[in-house]
Design a protein around this motif. Structure first.
Motif, PDB file in Angstrom:
ATOM      1  N   PHE A 223      77.760  25.572  42.633  1.00 18.77           N
ATOM      2  CA  PHE A 223      77.819  26.172  41.163  1.00 18.77           C
ATOM      3  C   PHE A 223      76.964  27.391  41.121  1.00 18.77           C
ATOM      4  N   HIS A 224      77.586  28.178  40.287  1.00 20.91           N
ATOM      5  CA  HIS A 224      77.140  29.747  39.879  1.00 20.91           C
ATOM      6  C   HIS A 224      76.100  29.532  39.145  1.00 20.91           C
ATOM      7  N   THR A 225      75.033  30.315  39.376  1.00 15.96           N
ATOM      8  CA  THR A 225      73.806  30.306  38.423  1.00 15.96           C
ATOM      9  C   THR A 225      74.087  31.051  37.087  1.00 15.96           C
ATOM     10  N   PRO A 226      73.503  30.664  36.050  1.00 17.95           N
ATOM     11  CA  PRO A 226      73.769  31.456  34.669  1.00 17.95           C
ATOM     12  C   PRO A 226      73.796  33.119  35.134  1.00 17.95           C
ATOM     13  N   GLU A 227      73.006  33.497  35.880  1.00 22.32           N
ATOM     14  CA  GLU A 227      72.981  35.045  36.066  1.00 22.32           C
ATOM     15  C   GLU A 227      74.444  35.354  36.692  1.00 22.32           C
ATOM     16  N   GLU A 228      74.802  34.675  37.617  1.00 20.64           N
ATOM     17  CA  GLU A 228      76.083  34.918  38.330  1.00 20.64           C
ATOM     18  C   GLU A 228      77.421  34.639  37.320  1.00 20.64           C
ATOM     19  N   GLU A 229      77.308  33.774  36.592  1.00 20.54           N
ATOM     20  CA  GLU A 229      78.241  33.440  35.630  1.00 20.54           C
ATOM     21  C   GLU A 229      78.336  34.825  34.657  1.00 20.54           C
ATOM     22  N   ILE A 230      77.186  35.196  34.100  1.00 24.53           N
ATOM     23  CA  ILE A 230      77.303  36.470  33.193  1.00 24.53           C
ATOM     24  C   ILE A 230      77.896  37.558  34.038  1.00 24.53           C
ATOM     25  N   SER A 231      77.570  37.723  35.341  1.00 27.58           N
ATOM     26  CA  SER A 231      78.089  38.846  36.009  1.00 27.58           C
ATOM     27  C   SER A 231      79.545  38.799  36.181  1.00 27.58           C
ATOM     28  N   LEU A 232      80.047  37.418  36.336  1.00 25.92           N
ATOM     29  CA  LEU A 232      81.444  37.294  36.524  1.00 25.92           C
ATOM     30  C   LEU A 232      82.291  36.973  35.407  1.00 25.92           C
ATOM     31  N   GLY A 233      81.855  36.250  34.511  1.00 29.56           N
ATOM     32  CA  GLY A 233      82.907  35.582  33.378  1.00 29.56           C
ATOM     33  C   GLY A 233      82.984  37.014  32.503  1.00 29.56           C
ATOM     34  N   PRO A 234      82.120  37.597  31.809  1.00 29.84           N
ATOM     35  CA  PRO A 234      82.368  38.589  30.897  1.00 29.84           C
ATOM     36  C   PRO A 234      83.073  39.866  31.646  1.00 29.84           C
ATOM     37  N   ALA A 235      82.954  39.888  32.861  1.00 30.73           N
ATOM     38  CA  ALA A 235      83.433  41.027  33.851  1.00 30.73           C
ATOM     39  C   ALA A 235      84.900  40.761  33.820  1.00 30.73           C
ATOM     40  N   CYS A 236      85.407  39.554  33.938  1.00 28.66           N
ATOM     41  CA  CYS A 236      86.852  39.033  33.964  1.00 28.66           C
ATOM     42  C   CYS A 236      87.371  39.263  32.740  1.00 28.66           C
ATOM     43  N   TRP A 237      86.592  38.918  31.771  1.00 29.23           N
ATOM     44  CA  TRP A 237      87.080  38.939  30.472  1.00 29.23           C
ATOM     45  C   TRP A 237      87.710  40.497  30.218  1.00 29.23           C
ATOM     46  N   LEU A 238      86.628  41.269  30.414  1.00 32.08           N
ATOM     47  CA  LEU A 238      86.687  42.770  30.051  1.00 32.08           C
ATOM     48  C   LEU A 238      87.957  43.305  30.739  1.00 32.08           C
ATOM     49  N   TRP A 239      88.164  42.967  31.878  1.00 29.61           N
ATOM     50  CA  TRP A 239      89.459  43.575  32.859  1.00 29.61           C
ATOM     51  C   TRP A 239      90.619  42.813  32.067  1.00 29.61           C
ATOM     52  N   ASP A 259      69.853  45.631  26.599  1.00 28.61           N
ATOM     53  CA  ASP A 259      71.113  45.120  25.842  1.00 28.61           C
ATOM     54  C   ASP A 259      72.156  46.019  26.491  1.00 28.61           C
ATOM     55  N   SER A 260      72.065  47.239  26.212  1.00 29.95           N
ATOM     56  CA  SER A 260      73.103  48.438  26.699  1.00 29.95           C
ATOM     57  C   SER A 260      73.325  48.361  28.224  1.00 29.95           C
ATOM     58  N   SER A 261      72.163  48.139  28.872  1.00 30.97           N
ATOM     59  CA  SER A 261      72.012  48.098  30.325  1.00 30.97           C
ATOM     60  C   SER A 261      72.782  46.978  30.963  1.00 30.97           C
ATOM     61  N   SER A 262      72.782  45.828  30.144  1.00 33.62           N
ATOM     62  CA  SER A 262      73.217  44.532  30.627  1.00 33.62           C
ATOM     63  C   SER A 262      74.896  44.738  30.470  1.00 33.62           C
ATOM     64  N   THR A 263      75.444  45.324  29.383  1.00 31.24           N
ATOM     65  CA  THR A 263      76.887  45.659  29.191  1.00 31.24           C
ATOM     66  C   THR A 263      77.336  46.677  30.302  1.00 31.24           C
ATOM     67  N   ALA A 264      76.674  47.617  30.624  1.00 29.47           N
ATOM     68  CA  ALA A 264      76.835  48.676  31.976  1.00 29.47           C
ATOM     69  C   ALA A 264      76.978  48.017  33.194  1.00 29.47           C
ATOM     70  N   CYS A 265      76.147  46.895  33.197  1.00 32.68           N
ATOM     71  CA  CYS A 265      75.890  46.242  34.580  1.00 32.68           C
ATOM     72  C   CYS A 265      77.353  45.172  34.639  1.00 32.68           C
ATOM     73  N   ILE A 266      77.500  44.718  33.569  1.00 35.09           N
ATOM     74  CA  ILE A 266      78.824  43.843  33.584  1.00 35.09           C
ATOM     75  C   ILE A 266      80.192  44.653  33.863  1.00 35.09           C
ATOM     76  N   VAL A 267      80.055  45.974  33.421  1.00 33.48           N
ATOM     77  CA  VAL A 267      81.297  46.718  33.635  1.00 33.48           C
ATOM     78  C   VAL A 267      81.182  47.153  35.047  1.00 33.48           C
ATOM     79  N   HIS A 268      79.819  47.481  35.869  1.00 34.61           N
ATOM     80  CA  HIS A 268      79.812  47.539  37.079  1.00 34.61           C
ATOM     81  C   HIS A 268      80.173  46.551  37.816  1.00 34.61           C
ATOM     82  N   SER A 269      80.013  45.193  37.335  1.00 29.73           N
ATOM     83  CA  SER A 269      80.385  44.183  38.182  1.00 29.73           C
ATOM     84  C   SER A 269      82.026  43.946  38.189  1.00 29.73           C
ATOM     85  N   MET A 270      82.461  44.295  37.005  1.00 34.04           N
ATOM     86  CA  MET A 270      84.013  44.335  36.980  1.00 34.04           C
ATOM     87  C   MET A 270      84.585  45.244  38.068  1.00 34.04           C
TER      88      MET A 270
END
Length: 603
Positions: A223-239, A259-270
């Protein structure tokens, strides 16, 4: 034996509009099995349809008559039944009765959206379905963005007798994924009942040569950890959103906060996911990337380089901004590779205030300069709204200024806890096209940034995590920030996360929430302090609930989100005094017993 889940041109299971399963064999429909149990909670409103009788159209190859209803298929060597999506989650699941009636293979065409920490529930349900009476379960789930706030995360799997033997990825950029497993039907021979009427079919799933095929063994689900899920799920959604919108990238007002740094990191993960998919040979992803960047010969070499092509960040400073937040935003932008700009908004703010002063003859002042609370709040709102206007201006024209075609989608960065209390300005810089963190708590976002420090080597995030959250809308004191989010809200983010879950998941009003929190927080707060926080929250919640009608569409990640578009259908106009509820709390405080474990009764 049979390759379960194997692609076969002669035998397919098709779900129609998520409400009916067509079971065709060699272009002949054998039966139509309607969805019997509707999802009517959370994001779903399926009771709009009549269970079992709503049929939108028939395929052109459908013959004159066909069985319609709760049926199963009986082949020469096994018995096959189907259930759909919600039916697996229901206490009265059809697989229970089908298993008792001798059904050995269950299929499920599902549309189960992603939430943090939800995958284990899904896996446990599939395993449980085959643990109770044995059988093989073929679970297929929708994948990708459906054009709304939810993201479907796949997790296709095959289970036998309580064990998962094959499964697909939870997050992936591929549109289609097929998994297969070789299983022995003799392993699932079990009790036969007479609850369903089998339909005899002149077809066999296996052949005599299958005996030489090795069967699949149980596998461990990681199972993915919640942190990994945040990194992957919203990144796929953004793409998904970006490639389908026809835009050329994203723009984010980057403040240097969590907050804004988290959004930036999700784009980087994408970008990391995209580069990995291209490296793995995905032609579809490469074509989509080339279309987004507007270069048919482009091939991404590194996530940082791709980020510079499709991601623009801007720090919007004012006279109330500190050097610390400016440097944190710049350092993070450098590490992820975004195209970064510094924009000063003071000229625009002064122009707007000048218009107001010219018309009214009055000039508002900050509280620190002798102004009233009303003036202080209005001056903060002007700054926030100017940032929103400038964000959209630069999103539309920044690529034009660089000689490139297309526009940018504006990303928001307001977390779920701030939405609960309305701790943001209506139509401010949190207003955007989409918001990948709008359904995630501040507590989870901090854990996510810690994960990004190690996973992506983004050391700039350490400074972001060490700084107190602040809006930086009030004047600095000796060059230092004097305004903090938690002081403005009157409660911590961790407290808000607990309150949010009680409000939505436990369906608590003010009094029932008070009754629960005096036990949960008894080691830290007195009953009077708990009462004060509960009252303060519900006042803020009711006063600001109207803001949810215009909030940016956000990724659905939590079951306590306040989004009123689809998920949290509550009024946006409340009696802000909560007279009866608050009086119950006050009366309970008066007769507060020494032992707080006593059961409470509303007066």
């Amino acid at each position: 034996m049979q390759q379960a889940g194997e692609a076969c041109s002669s035998w397919t299971t098709v779900e129609l509009n998520k409400r009916h399963a067509f079971l065709p064999l060699c272009r002949k429909v054998l039966l139509i099995r309607p969805k019997m149990l509707m999802a009517n909670h959370g994001n779903y409103r399926e009771m709009r349809f009549s269970a079992g009788v709503y049929l939108t159209f028939f395929p052109c190859f459908l013959q004159d008559t066909v069985p319609f209803g709760d049926c199963v298929l009986s082949t020469k060597d096994t018995c096959i039944g189907t259930e759909m999506c919600e039916e697996m989650w229901n206490p009265d699941s059809p697989h229970t009765y089908m298993g008792l009636d001798g059904v050995e293979i269950f299929t499920n065409s599902s549309a189960s959206h992603h939430e943090l920490r939800k995958a284990d529930q899904r896996v446990n349900l599939v395993k449980s379905a085959t643990t109770k009476s044995g059988g093989i379960y073929l679970y297929a789930n929708q994948r990708g963005c459906d054009g709304d706030r939810v993201y479907y995360d796949g997790c296709a799997m095959i289970a036998i007798n309580g064990d998962v033997v094959a499964h697909g990825a939870q997050f992936s950029l591929d549109d289609v994924e097929v998994i297969s497993a070789t299983l022995d039907l003799e392993d699932v021979r079990s009790y036969r009942g007479e609850l369903c009427q089998p339909i005899k079919v002149d077809f066999s799933l296996s052949s005599c040569d299958d005996i030489y095929l090795p069967t699949h063994q149980p596998v461990e689900w990681l199972f993915h950890t919640p942190e990994e899920e945040i990194s992957l799920g919203p990144a796929c959604w953004l793409w998904d959103y970006l490639r389908r919108s026809g835009q050329a990238g994203f723009l984010l007002p980057l403040s240097g906060g969590v907050d804004s740094s988290s959004t930036a990191c999700i784009v980087h993960s994408m970008c990391v996911l995209l580069c990995q998919a291209v490296e793995d040979g995905s032609r579809e992803v490469l074509q989509d990337v080339r279309r987004v960047v507007g270069d048919e010969s482009y091939r991404p070499q590194h996530p940082r380089e791709l980020c510079g092509r499709i991601f623009t960040t801007c720090y919007m400073s004012s006279e109330n901004s500190s050097e610390d937040t400016c440097s944190r935003a710049k350092n993070l932008a450098n590490q992820i590779g975004s195209t970064h700009m510094n924009i000063n908004i003071d000229m625009a703010v002064k122009g707007i205030l000048g218009i107001f002063s010219l018309v009214t003859g009055h000039r508002p002042q900050f509280r620190a300069h002798g102004g009233s609370h009303r003036e202080n709040l209005a001056l903060q709102n002007v700054q926030a709204r100017v940032r929103m206007v400038l964000a959209y201006l630069f999103a539309q024209l920044s690529l034009w200024a660089r000689g490139r075609p297309g526009g940018l989608l504006v990303l928001g960065s307001a977390n779920v806890d701030e939405s609960l209390t309305g701790y943001f300005t209506k139509y401010d810089c949190s207003s955007a096209d989409i918001n990948p963190i709008g359904g995630i708590s501040k507590t989870d976002l901090k854990s996510f940034l810690l994960y990004c420090v190690e996973q992506f080597q983004l050391s700039a995030l350490r400074g972001v995590l060490a700084a107190p959250p602040t809006a930086e809308l009030e004047p600095l004191t000796d060059g230092q920030v004097s305004q903090t989010d938690e002081a403005d809200m009157g409660m911590t983010y961790s407290e808000l996360s607990v309150i949010g879950r009680l409000r939505k998941i436990a369906k608590c009003g003010p009094f029932s929430m008070f009754c629960k929190l005096i036990h949960m927080w008894k080691d830290a707060l007195s009953p009077s302090e708990v009462a004060q926080k509960v009252k303060h929250f519900f006042r803020m919640y009711s006063v600001n609930r109207h803001k949810m009608t215009t909030v940016t569409p956000s990724y659905h990640a939590e079951s306590y989100g306040p989004d009123d578009n689809r998920f949290d259908l509550r009024p946006f106009l409340y009696n802000t005094r909560w007279s009866w509820q608050f009086r119950c709390i006050d009366n309970q405080e008066v007769c507060q017993p020494v032992q707080t474990s006593q059961t409470f009764r509303c007066c």
